[in-house]
Design a protein around this motif. Structure first.
Motif, PDB file in Angstrom:
ATOM      1  N   GLN A 162       0.806  -1.225   0.000  1.00  0.00           N
ATOM      2  CA  GLN A 162       0.000   0.000   0.000  1.00  0.00           C
ATOM      3  C   GLN A 162       0.840   1.276   0.000  1.00  0.00           C
ATOM      4  OE1 GLN A 162      -3.115  -0.336   3.003  1.00  0.00           O
ATOM      5  NE2 GLN A 162      -3.674  -2.365   2.249  1.00  0.00           N
ATOM      6  N   LEU A 163       2.156   1.108  -0.257  1.00  0.00           N
ATOM      7  CA  LEU A 163       3.043   2.277  -0.352  1.00  0.00           C
ATOM      8  C   LEU A 163       3.106   2.780  -1.788  1.00  0.00           C
ATOM      9  CD1 LEU A 163       6.286   1.242   1.602  1.00  0.00           C
ATOM     10  CD2 LEU A 163       4.624   2.983   2.302  1.00  0.00           C
ATOM     11  N   LYS A 164       3.201   4.091  -1.953  1.00  0.00           N
ATOM     12  CA  LYS A 164       3.491   4.656  -3.272  1.00  0.00           C
ATOM     13  C   LYS A 164       4.919   4.284  -3.644  1.00  0.00           C
ATOM     14  CE  LYS A 164       0.679   8.796  -2.844  1.00  0.00           C
ATOM     15  NZ  LYS A 164       0.642  10.259  -2.698  1.00  0.00           N
ATOM     16  N   ILE A 165       5.262   4.366  -4.918  1.00  0.00           N
ATOM     17  CA  ILE A 165       6.665   4.219  -5.296  1.00  0.00           C
ATOM     18  C   ILE A 165       7.390   5.419  -4.663  1.00  0.00           C
ATOM     19  CG2 ILE A 165       8.333   4.066  -7.197  1.00  0.00           C
ATOM     20  CD1 ILE A 165       6.301   1.761  -7.265  1.00  0.00           C
ATOM     21  N   GLY A 166       8.469   5.159  -3.965  1.00  0.00           N
ATOM     22  CA  GLY A 166       9.161   6.227  -3.228  1.00  0.00           C
ATOM     23  C   GLY A 166       8.648   6.350  -1.795  1.00  0.00           C
ATOM     24  N   GLY A 167       7.581   5.624  -1.491  1.00  0.00           N
ATOM     25  CA  GLY A 167       6.966   5.700  -0.161  1.00  0.00           C
ATOM     26  C   GLY A 167       7.786   4.979   0.904  1.00  0.00           C
ATOM     27  N   ARG A 168       7.556   5.332   2.158  1.00  0.00           N
ATOM     28  CA  ARG A 168       8.355   4.800   3.273  1.00  0.00           C
ATOM     29  C   ARG A 168       7.483   4.109   4.312  1.00  0.00           C
ATOM     30  NH1 ARG A 168      13.057   8.162   2.808  1.00  0.00           N
ATOM     31  NH2 ARG A 168      13.697   8.002   4.975  1.00  0.00           N
ATOM     32  N   LEU A 169       7.917   2.932   4.741  1.00  0.00           N
ATOM     33  CA  LEU A 169       7.260   2.220   5.840  1.00  0.00           C
ATOM     34  C   LEU A 169       8.238   2.171   7.010  1.00  0.00           C
ATOM     35  CD1 LEU A 169       5.182   0.249   7.221  1.00  0.00           C
ATOM     36  CD2 LEU A 169       6.333  -1.613   6.003  1.00  0.00           C
ATOM     37  N   GLU A 204      10.237  -3.834  -5.706  1.00  0.00           N
ATOM     38  CA  GLU A 204      11.579  -3.549  -5.173  1.00  0.00           C
ATOM     39  C   GLU A 204      11.509  -2.679  -3.926  1.00  0.00           C
ATOM     40  OE1 GLU A 204      15.050  -1.804  -7.607  1.00  0.00           O
ATOM     41  OE2 GLU A 204      13.374  -2.207  -8.963  1.00  0.00           O
ATOM     42  N   PHE A 205      12.150  -3.155  -2.870  1.00  0.00           N
ATOM     43  CA  PHE A 205      12.151  -2.389  -1.628  1.00  0.00           C
ATOM     44  C   PHE A 205      13.574  -2.295  -1.093  1.00  0.00           C
ATOM     45  CE2 PHE A 205       7.939  -4.088  -2.068  1.00  0.00           C
ATOM     46  CZ  PHE A 205       7.115  -3.050  -1.659  1.00  0.00           C
ATOM     47  N   GLU A 206      13.928  -1.109  -0.633  1.00  0.00           N
ATOM     48  CA  GLU A 206      15.214  -0.927   0.022  1.00  0.00           C
ATOM     49  C   GLU A 206      14.938  -1.058   1.516  1.00  0.00           C
ATOM     50  OE1 GLU A 206      17.498   2.457  -1.865  1.00  0.00           O
ATOM     51  OE2 GLU A 206      17.382   3.077   0.237  1.00  0.00           O
ATOM     52  N   GLN A 207      15.833  -1.719   2.244  1.00  0.00           N
ATOM     53  CA  GLN A 207      15.589  -1.920   3.677  1.00  0.00           C
ATOM     54  C   GLN A 207      16.747  -1.372   4.505  1.00  0.00           C
ATOM     55  OE1 GLN A 207      14.567  -5.970   4.604  1.00  0.00           O
ATOM     56  NE2 GLN A 207      14.861  -5.698   6.802  1.00  0.00           N
ATOM     57  N   HIS A 208      16.419  -0.586   5.524  1.00  0.00           N
ATOM     58  CA  HIS A 208      17.441  -0.035   6.423  1.00  0.00           C
ATOM     59  C   HIS A 208      17.069  -0.387   7.847  1.00  0.00           C
ATOM     60  CE1 HIS A 208      18.927   2.699   3.211  1.00  0.00           C
ATOM     61  NE2 HIS A 208      17.654   2.666   2.833  1.00  0.00           N
ATOM     62  N   GLU A 209      18.068  -0.769   8.648  1.00  0.00           N
ATOM     63  CA  GLU A 209      17.771  -1.102  10.038  1.00  0.00           C
ATOM     64  C   GLU A 209      18.419  -0.116  10.997  1.00  0.00           C
ATOM     65  OE1 GLU A 209      18.654  -5.211  10.657  1.00  0.00           O
ATOM     66  OE2 GLU A 209      16.970  -5.830   9.388  1.00  0.00           O
ATOM     67  N   THR A 227      12.860  -0.567  11.606  1.00  0.00           N
ATOM     68  CA  THR A 227      13.173  -0.872  10.216  1.00  0.00           C
ATOM     69  C   THR A 227      12.444   0.099   9.283  1.00  0.00           C
ATOM     70  OG1 THR A 227      13.284  -3.191  10.914  1.00  0.00           O
ATOM     71  CG2 THR A 227      13.321  -2.776   8.549  1.00  0.00           C
ATOM     72  N   LEU A 228      13.205   0.551   8.276  1.00  0.00           N
ATOM     73  CA  LEU A 228      12.641   1.454   7.269  1.00  0.00           C
ATOM     74  C   LEU A 228      12.673   0.748   5.918  1.00  0.00           C
ATOM     75  CD1 LEU A 228      11.912   4.308   5.986  1.00  0.00           C
ATOM     76  CD2 LEU A 228      14.371   4.747   5.953  1.00  0.00           C
ATOM     77  N   PHE A 229      11.526   0.677   5.262  1.00  0.00           N
ATOM     78  CA  PHE A 229      11.450   0.158   3.897  1.00  0.00           C
ATOM     79  C   PHE A 229      11.121   1.328   2.978  1.00  0.00           C
ATOM     80  CE2 PHE A 229      10.464  -3.486   6.512  1.00  0.00           C
ATOM     81  CZ  PHE A 229      11.117  -4.538   5.875  1.00  0.00           C
ATOM     82  N   ILE A 230      11.865   1.443   1.876  1.00  0.00           N
ATOM     83  CA  ILE A 230      11.544   2.458   0.871  1.00  0.00           C
ATOM     84  C   ILE A 230      11.174   1.711  -0.409  1.00  0.00           C
ATOM     85  CG2 ILE A 230      12.341   4.505  -0.387  1.00  0.00           C
ATOM     86  CD1 ILE A 230      14.452   4.895   1.821  1.00  0.00           C
ATOM     87  N   ARG A 231       9.994   2.015  -0.926  1.00  0.00           N
ATOM     88  CA  ARG A 231       9.555   1.316  -2.146  1.00  0.00           C
ATOM     89  C   ARG A 231      10.223   1.933  -3.370  1.00  0.00           C
ATOM     90  NH1 ARG A 231       3.450  -0.702  -3.540  1.00  0.00           N
ATOM     91  NH2 ARG A 231       4.156  -2.401  -4.879  1.00  0.00           N
ATOM     92  N   LYS A 232      11.037   1.122  -4.030  1.00  0.00           N
ATOM     93  CA  LYS A 232      11.789   1.619  -5.180  1.00  0.00           C
ATOM     94  C   LYS A 232      11.114   1.296  -6.502  1.00  0.00           C
ATOM     95  CE  LYS A 232      15.245   3.562  -3.216  1.00  0.00           C
ATOM     96  NZ  LYS A 232      15.529   4.981  -3.439  1.00  0.00           N
ATOM     97  N   GLY A 233      10.254   0.286  -6.482  1.00  0.00           N
ATOM     98  CA  GLY A 233       9.569  -0.126  -7.701  1.00  0.00           C
ATOM     99  C   GLY A 233       8.410  -1.018  -7.310  1.00  0.00           C
ATOM    100  N   GLU A 234       7.719  -1.544  -8.287  1.00  0.00           N
ATOM    101  CA  GLU A 234       6.543  -2.386  -8.004  1.00  0.00           C
ATOM    102  C   GLU A 234       6.878  -3.478  -6.983  1.00  0.00           C
ATOM    103  OE1 GLU A 234       2.814  -2.709  -7.956  1.00  0.00           O
ATOM    104  OE2 GLU A 234       3.784  -1.134  -9.146  1.00  0.00           O
TER     105      GLU A 234
END
Ligand code: SAH
Length: 213
Positions: free
Chosen positions: A166-173, A194-199, A185-192
């Protein structure tokens, strides 16, 4: 109950404490200095309101520690007008901060008692989230998706797929993940898909539970 000069003074000190622990986002700090946290807690606990600590509220839940609220909010990088979903309304303290930052806030709470109490309380102080929902945050809020960001304020044993979806592309969880202790934990939606994950560091939250109660 009122918001007096004494409260404002105590709040300013609390903001200094939070700043000294490493929060740098001026908008977040300024937001904290505006919100009368003592009004979000039962009157008997007034002395505790301006310590940097979590505290019990109704239904065996807690109002999050101010530093934690600031930390999560900083990670969201809120911009005015952002559509934000919060899971775990609780006392509404975090909800109020998001409102002060100019976000359109949707917030879900699974405890009916808290949902009812906070639904009346927030508007009484002038905070107007777009919508407070009594429901199960594991499912997110499909009807309003996608969101610029999603914040979970309960300890999640796993990352709910629905929230990532439910995140926009570029959106953050921003979500604390773990059982007894959680890793922020931070997830950034990079594509449909694809998610970048930071702890980030370890935090302790009350558990994210399934279904409403
Ligand atoms: N932001 C709140 C934190 C409250 S504690 C505050 O600072 O006051 C976490 C909250 O998450 C509790 O109120 C709990 O009832 C709620 N919660 C737990 N699991 C949930 C779920 N699946 N959906 C929605 N809310 C949930």
């Amino acid at each position: 109950m009122k918001d007096t000069f004494k409260h404002k003074g105590l709040r300013q000190k609390l903001v200094e404490v939070v700043k000294n622990k490493g929060i740098t986002d001026e908008k977040v700090l300024d937001g904290l200095s505006k919100i009368p946290r003592h009004l979000f807690m039962d009157s008997g606990f007034l002395d505790h309101a301006y310590q940097d600590k979590a505290f019990p509220i109704a239904a065996d839940q807690t109002i999050s520690q101010p530093y934690t609220v600031a930390f999560q909010t900083e990670l969201l990088q809120v911009k005015k007008g952002d559509k934000i979903l919060e899971i775990g309304t609780g006392s509404g303290y975090q909800t109020a901060l998001l409102c002060v930052l100019g976000a359109q806030v949707f917030s879900i709470e699974r405890q009916q008692e808290l949902f009812k109490k906070t639904s009346k309380f927030l508007p009484s102080l002038g905070y107007r989230p777009k919508k407070l929902i009594f429901g199960d945050g594991y499912k997110g809020l499909k009807t309003e998706a996608p969101f610029d960001s999603i914040i979970v304020t309960a300890g999640a044993p796993l990352v709910p797929k629905a929230l990532l979806g439910q995140l926009k592309i570029g959106g953050r969880l921003v979500i604390p993940v773990g059982d007894q202790v959680q890793t922020m934990t931070l997830f950034i939606r990079k594509g449909e898909k694809e998610f970048e994950q930071h702890e980030f560091g370890e935090f302790r939250f009350v558990p994210m539970l399934e279904d409403k109660n």
